[in-house]
Design an enzyme around this catalytic site. Structure first.
Site, PDB file in Angstrom:
ATOM      1  N   LYS A  41      24.932  28.316  -4.486  1.00 23.71           N
ATOM      2  CA  LYS A  41      26.082  28.085  -5.370  1.00 23.71           C
ATOM      3  C   LYS A  41      26.398  29.350  -6.154  1.00 23.71           C
ATOM      4  CE  LYS A  41      25.241  23.152  -5.955  1.00 23.71           C
ATOM      5  NZ  LYS A  41      24.487  22.161  -6.712  1.00 23.71           N
TER       6      LYS A  41
ATOM      7  N   GLN B  14      21.966  20.393 -12.160  1.00 22.94           N
ATOM      8  CA  GLN B  14      21.454  19.995 -10.845  1.00 22.94           C
ATOM      9  C   GLN B  14      20.577  18.748 -10.964  1.00 22.94           C
ATOM     10  OE1 GLN B  14      22.266  21.566  -7.916  1.00 22.94           O
ATOM     11  NE2 GLN B  14      21.004  20.162  -6.742  1.00 22.94           N
TER      12      GLN B  14
ATOM     13  N   ASP C  13      31.199  18.363 -11.317  1.00 21.84           N
ATOM     14  CA  ASP C  13      30.579  17.398 -10.403  1.00 21.84           C
ATOM     15  C   ASP C  13      31.375  16.093 -10.332  1.00 21.84           C
ATOM     16  OD1 ASP C  13      28.262  18.065  -8.969  1.00 21.84           O
ATOM     17  OD2 ASP C  13      27.029  18.052 -10.778  1.00 21.84           O
TER      18      ASP C  13
HETATM   19  N1  GUN Z   1      21.810  17.202  -6.291  1.00 19.14           N
HETATM   20  C1  GUN Z   1      22.145  16.914  -5.017  1.00 19.14           C
HETATM   21  N2  GUN Z   1      23.492  16.911  -4.872  1.00 19.14           N
HETATM   22  C2  GUN Z   1      23.999  17.205  -6.080  1.00 19.14           C
HETATM   23  C3  GUN Z   1      25.329  17.375  -6.567  1.00 19.14           C
HETATM   24  O1  GUN Z   1      26.328  17.222  -5.858  1.00 19.14           O
HETATM   25  N3  GUN Z   1      25.439  17.695  -7.879  1.00 19.14           N
HETATM   26  C4  GUN Z   1      24.371  17.831  -8.700  1.00 19.14           C
HETATM   27  N4  GUN Z   1      24.579  18.147  -9.963  1.00 19.14           N
HETATM   28  N5  GUN Z   1      23.130  17.708  -8.274  1.00 19.14           N
HETATM   29  C5  GUN Z   1      22.951  17.384  -6.974  1.00 19.14           C
END
Ligand code: GUN
Length: 298
Positions: A55, A99, A122
């Site tokens: 990311k 996350q 998100d």
């Molecule tokens: N962990 C696995 N997928 C995601 C996601 O799309 N967003 C977040 N914040 N954590 C994750």
């Protein structure tokens, strides 16, 4: 019968990221605005570490600022909420992603609700969940948004199609259902208690598999010509490789499904790259919204 088209998530995601980078360039040159994404990770979960590294790299590659916050696994809820508050107040930060999963001592829902909904890239905050459910214009969760963009690229007309979503998570299944309803599909959500999953699948023009069970969906359950989006990311032992080697496979029996489906996403190389591209897209949308700039004018 010919084999299914393989939907190239990597290529679509690269195109989406190019569009993001172009809009970022315009934001910088015309408006003096550089969108910023803050990613917060608590603890050492290895899969999460890989995700956030990717990311951060793609955020900077698209011209945006990336802020990484790595916190110890022993971080308290108050400490994390304190950081979220600081990021909410930081005008250089337009998107905040915490996350998941978080360690047991932290209440995930409380953390999601602490994020300013305008920075919630998100799309997990209740305000954004509510806006999606009621036809409003909020931030949409990245994985289902990526699935929708792939479906739009693949299917001429979504209207009236029978869509089956297997899985009812808050992150994928439920928002996917809302998005496909918005596209005028006839939507069914199946889950672990669904009585005859094979029959539901055989009825679906569009099948989105998001359960996290390797090869749960068999090739002969696919309706001929159906478009299959496989969100599964299951790590399993690699056959014949020994030595604890693993491989990534989806929720759909890919090799069998390609014989029946009209189009299908591979794993890896399908949904995964689109999720990150949509995160970048959401960050640009959030930055524009916060600066009062019409994104579509860029
Ligand atoms: N962990 C696995 N997928 C995601 C996601 O799309 N967003 C977040 N914040 N954590 C994750």
């Amino acid at each position: 019968m010919s084999e299914a088209r393989i939907i190239d998530g990597r290529a679509l995601a690269a195109k989406l990221r190019e569009g993001v980078a172009a809009r970022v360039e315009t934001l910088k040159s015309k408006h003096g605005l550089t969108p910023g994404l803050a990613v917060v990770i608590v603890g050492e979960n290895p899969a999460s570490q890989i995700y956030i590294r990717n990311k951060a790299r793609m955020t900077t590659e698209s011209g945006m600022n990336s802020f990484e916050h790595r916190l110890l696994a022993t971080t308290t809820q108050d400490e994390l909420l304190g950081l979220v508050e600081k990021l909410n107040d930081d005008s250089a930060v337009h998107g905040i992603l915490v996350q998941l999963p978080l360690p047991d001592q932290i209440d995930e829902a409380a953390v999601m609700e602490a994020i300013n909904p305008e920075k919630d890239v998100d799309g997990f905050h209740l305000v954004n969940v509510g806006l999606l459910a009621t036809g409003g214009d909020g931030l949409v969760p990245c994985t289902p948004l990526g699935c929708l963009l792939m479906l739009r690229a693949e299917v001429d007309e979504l209207k009236g199609k029978r869509a089956l979503i297997v899985g009812r998570s808050n992150i994928v299944g439920k928002p996917m259902a809302q998005l496909l309803l918005r596209e005028h599909c006839t939507v069914t959500i199946a889950h672990s208690r669904t009585r005859d999953l094979a029959a539901e699948c055989r009825n679906a023009d569009i099948l989105v598999a998001a359960v996290g069970v390797a090869h749960l969906i068999k090739g002969d359950w696919i309706k001929p010509g159906a478009v299959v989006i496989d969100v599964g990311q299951n790590v399993v032992p690699a056959p014949g490789k020994g030595d604890g080697k693993t491989q990534l496979i989806g929720d759909v029996e890919f090799e069998a499904a390609i014989k029946t489906a009209g189009a299908i996403t591979p794993v890896p190389g399908g949904v995964g790259p689109m999720t990150i591209a949509c995160l970048l897209k959401n960050t640009v949308s959030a930055a524009c919204r916060q600066a009062g700039i019409n994104e579509h004018s860029l």
